[in-house]
Enzyme design. Structure first.
Site, mmCIF file in Angstrom:
data_model
loop_
_atom_site.group_PDB
_atom_site.id
_atom_site.type_symbol
_atom_site.label_atom_id
_atom_site.label_comp_id
_atom_site.label_asym_id
_atom_site.label_seq_id
_atom_site.Cartn_x
_atom_site.Cartn_y
_atom_site.Cartn_z
ATOM 1 C CB ALA A 64 6.742 -0.256 -42.852
ATOM 2 N N GLY A 107 4.012 3.337 -40.760
ATOM 3 C CA GLY A 107 3.314 2.985 -41.991
ATOM 4 C C GLY A 107 1.855 2.633 -41.752
ATOM 5 C CD GLU A 110 4.044 6.865 -43.663
ATOM 6 O OE1 GLU A 110 4.511 5.710 -43.599
ATOM 7 O OE2 GLU A 110 4.693 7.837 -44.106
ATOM 8 C CD GLU A 130 7.510 6.443 -39.583
ATOM 9 O OE1 GLU A 130 7.149 7.194 -38.645
ATOM 10 O OE2 GLU A 130 6.701 5.969 -40.409
HETATM 11 N N1 DAK Z 1 7.853 -4.245 -37.710
HETATM 12 C C1 DAK Z 1 8.134 -5.548 -37.475
HETATM 13 N N2 DAK Z 1 7.706 -6.222 -36.373
HETATM 14 C C2 DAK Z 1 6.974 -5.550 -35.474
HETATM 15 C C3 DAK Z 1 6.651 -4.188 -35.647
HETATM 16 C C4 DAK Z 1 7.116 -3.534 -36.828
HETATM 17 N N3 DAK Z 1 6.832 -2.225 -37.122
HETATM 18 N N4 DAK Z 1 5.928 -3.795 -34.580
HETATM 19 C C5 DAK Z 1 5.799 -4.866 -33.794
HETATM 20 N N5 DAK Z 1 6.429 -5.944 -34.321
HETATM 21 C C6 DAK Z 1 6.521 -7.295 -33.794
HETATM 22 C C7 DAK Z 1 7.526 -7.385 -32.669
HETATM 23 O O1 DAK Z 1 8.824 -7.508 -33.176
HETATM 24 C C8 DAK Z 1 7.044 -8.628 -31.975
HETATM 25 O O2 DAK Z 1 7.448 -9.743 -32.705
HETATM 26 P P1 DAK Z 1 8.072 -11.048 -31.969
HETATM 27 O O3 DAK Z 1 9.273 -10.556 -31.251
HETATM 28 O O4 DAK Z 1 6.972 -11.496 -31.038
HETATM 29 O O5 DAK Z 1 8.335 -11.985 -33.070
HETATM 30 C C9 DAK Z 1 5.525 -8.529 -32.100
HETATM 31 O O6 DAK Z 1 5.292 -7.660 -33.200
HETATM 32 C C10 DAK Z 1 4.866 -7.908 -30.884
HETATM 33 O O7 DAK Z 1 5.488 -6.687 -30.614
HETATM 34 P P2 DAK Z 1 6.086 -6.317 -29.172
HETATM 35 O O8 DAK Z 1 6.509 -7.537 -28.434
HETATM 36 O O9 DAK Z 1 7.090 -5.253 -29.390
HETATM 37 O O10 DAK Z 1 4.761 -5.751 -28.466
HETATM 38 P P3 DAK Z 1 4.696 -4.662 -27.312
HETATM 39 O O11 DAK Z 1 3.283 -4.658 -26.888
HETATM 40 O O12 DAK Z 1 5.751 -4.889 -26.276
HETATM 41 O O13 DAK Z 1 5.034 -3.275 -27.995
HETATM 42 C C11 DAK Z 1 4.855 -1.617 -29.744
HETATM 43 C C12 DAK Z 1 4.162 -2.749 -28.969
HETATM 44 C C13 DAK Z 1 3.915 -1.172 -30.846
HETATM 45 C C14 DAK Z 1 5.113 -0.421 -28.782
HETATM 46 C C15 DAK Z 1 6.212 -2.129 -30.312
HETATM 47 O O14 DAK Z 1 5.957 -3.358 -31.007
HETATM 48 C C16 DAK Z 1 6.860 -1.173 -31.257
HETATM 49 O O15 DAK Z 1 7.464 -0.174 -30.835
HETATM 50 N N6 DAK Z 1 6.783 -1.466 -32.552
HETATM 51 C C17 DAK Z 1 7.443 -0.676 -33.585
HETATM 52 C C18 DAK Z 1 6.711 0.615 -33.828
HETATM 53 C C19 DAK Z 1 7.402 1.443 -34.890
HETATM 54 O O16 DAK Z 1 8.529 1.899 -34.731
HETATM 55 N N7 DAK Z 1 6.702 1.633 -35.999
HETATM 56 C C20 DAK Z 1 7.266 2.400 -37.133
HETATM 57 C C21 DAK Z 1 8.006 1.443 -38.015
HETATM 58 S S1 DAK Z 1 8.839 2.267 -39.372
HETATM 59 C C22 DAK Z 1 7.703 2.222 -46.806
HETATM 60 C C23 DAK Z 1 6.435 2.519 -46.337
HETATM 61 C C24 DAK Z 1 6.248 2.854 -45.012
HETATM 62 C C25 DAK Z 1 7.317 2.868 -44.145
HETATM 63 C C26 DAK Z 1 8.593 2.587 -44.613
HETATM 64 C C27 DAK Z 1 8.795 2.255 -45.955
HETATM 65 N N8 DAK Z 1 7.952 1.862 -48.184
HETATM 66 C C28 DAK Z 1 6.741 1.731 -49.056
HETATM 67 C C29 DAK Z 1 9.211 1.652 -48.693
HETATM 68 C C30 DAK Z 1 7.067 3.112 -42.746
HETATM 69 C C31 DAK Z 1 8.019 2.890 -41.809
HETATM 70 C C32 DAK Z 1 7.588 2.483 -40.479
HETATM 71 O O17 DAK Z 1 6.429 2.303 -40.196
#
Ligand code: DAK
Length: 256
Positions: A64, A107, A110, A130
């Site tokens: 997400a 997400g 999910e 998360e």
């Molecule tokens: N959200 C926002 N931006 C994201 C993102 C994310 N989850 N994942 C990547 N990006 C963005 C980065 O910020 C970056 O943007 P800029 O800085 O270029 O503007 C761009 O995508 C490229 O990412 P990276 O530069 O970080 O790329 P890398 O290859 O270095 O790294 C990575 C890739 C996948 C390891 C890294 O991007 C990363 O760790 N991303 C986050 C992964 C993560 O923590 N995912 C879980 C998020 S929490 C809900 C439903 C579902 C959820 C919540 C609420 N409701 C219905 C209320 C679920 C929650 C989640 O998923």
């Protein structure tokens, strides 16, 4: 509003591609609303027999959109009620195939688990990270991953936030097919084309029947089990079985 997803029809397949490649297809509110609306439209369209959801080769979806929720408080998140949109995916009757690739995190994972058949590219990374953000999966991840992989693996992935690759995901039962990276989309499309040859009503009913497996919660299942357990203490066989053990003799059950 920007096109957060792209849709097309290929034969009788309704294709939805997440379209935020520069953000690794992070799922923001408009993306999910557009995706669900497209799936519902395909579901109603008599020309369409199944749907395909895909991202880009680099990311199905890396979660997400963290930026969208980073500063939100509890009340704001509650009032946004975003899960109402996600829940509508569960009402889609036609099969949904996911073409998983690159990052399938949070997400994104999910969303993928809401699909019915998952075809994954070699090397795809799956995880629910998360915990590393100070939260837990909120769109069904703790429940669906546990049902898919069992408690041991689900606890490992959800508590550590680590990712597994496509080979491990296949062995664990999270995905059903792993294919070469260069052909993952075509392979998923081929699965859809195969589904298109099946009886459409039978496909819907088969999907519905399998989904019934989710109808009972663990708590309901445990309560049901408990009632049956108590009822057995009203039988002669329980008296005979336990009595025989205590008396160190062989039990002779009468089925009463
Ligand atoms: N959200 C926002 N931006 C994201 C993102 C994310 N989850 N994942 C990547 N990006 C963005 C980065 O910020 C970056 O943007 P800029 O800085 O270029 O503007 C761009 O995508 C490229 O990412 P990276 O530069 O970080 O790329 P890398 O290859 O270095 O790294 C990575 C890739 C996948 C390891 C890294 O991007 C990363 O760790 N991303 C986050 C992964 C993560 O923590 N995912 C879980 C998020 S929490 C809900 C439903 C579902 C959820 C919540 C609420 N409701 C219905 C209320 C679920 C929650 C989640 O998923």
């Amino acid at each position: 509003m920007p096109n957060e997803i792209l849709t097309e029809t290929i034969g009788a397949v309704g294709v939805c591609r997440l379209n935020r490649p520069d953000k690794l297809n992070a799922i923001n509110i408009p993306l999910m609303e557009q995706l669900v609306a497209a799936l519902e439209a395909f579901d109603k369209n008599p020309e369409i027999r199944c749907m395909l959801v895909a991202g880009s080769e680099r990311a199905f979806a890396a979660g997400a959109d963290i930026a969208e929720m980073a500063s939100a408080g509890m009340v704001e998140m509650y009032i946004r009620n975003q899960f109402a949109t996600w829940d509508r995916i569960g009402l889609v009757q036609k099969p949904i195939v996911a073409a998983a690739s690159g990052y399938v995190l949070g997400g994104g994972c999910e969303l993928m688990m809401n699909c019915d058949i998952i075809v994954a590219a070699e090397g795809t990374q799956f995880g629910l990270p998360e915990i590393n953000l100070g939260v837990i999966p909120g769109a069904g991840g703790t429940q669906r991953l546990t049902r898919a992989l069992g408690k041991a693996r689900a606890m490992d992935l959800i508590l550590t936030g680590r990712s597994i690759d496509a080979a491990e995901a296949l062995a664990a039962g999270l995905v059903s097919r792993v294919v070469p990276r260069e052909s993952y989309f075509d392979a998923a499309l081929q699965v859809c084309k195969d589904l298109c040859t099946k009886a459409p009503l039978a496909l819907r009913f088969a999907k519905e029947a399998v989904m019934k497996n989710y109808a009972l919660t663990l708590e309901e299942g445990i309560q049901h089990e408990r009632k049956l357990f108590y009822m057995l203490f009203g039988t002669q066989d329980q008296k005979e079985g336990m009595g025989a053990f205590v008396e160190k003799r062989k039990a002779n059950f009468a089925g009463k």
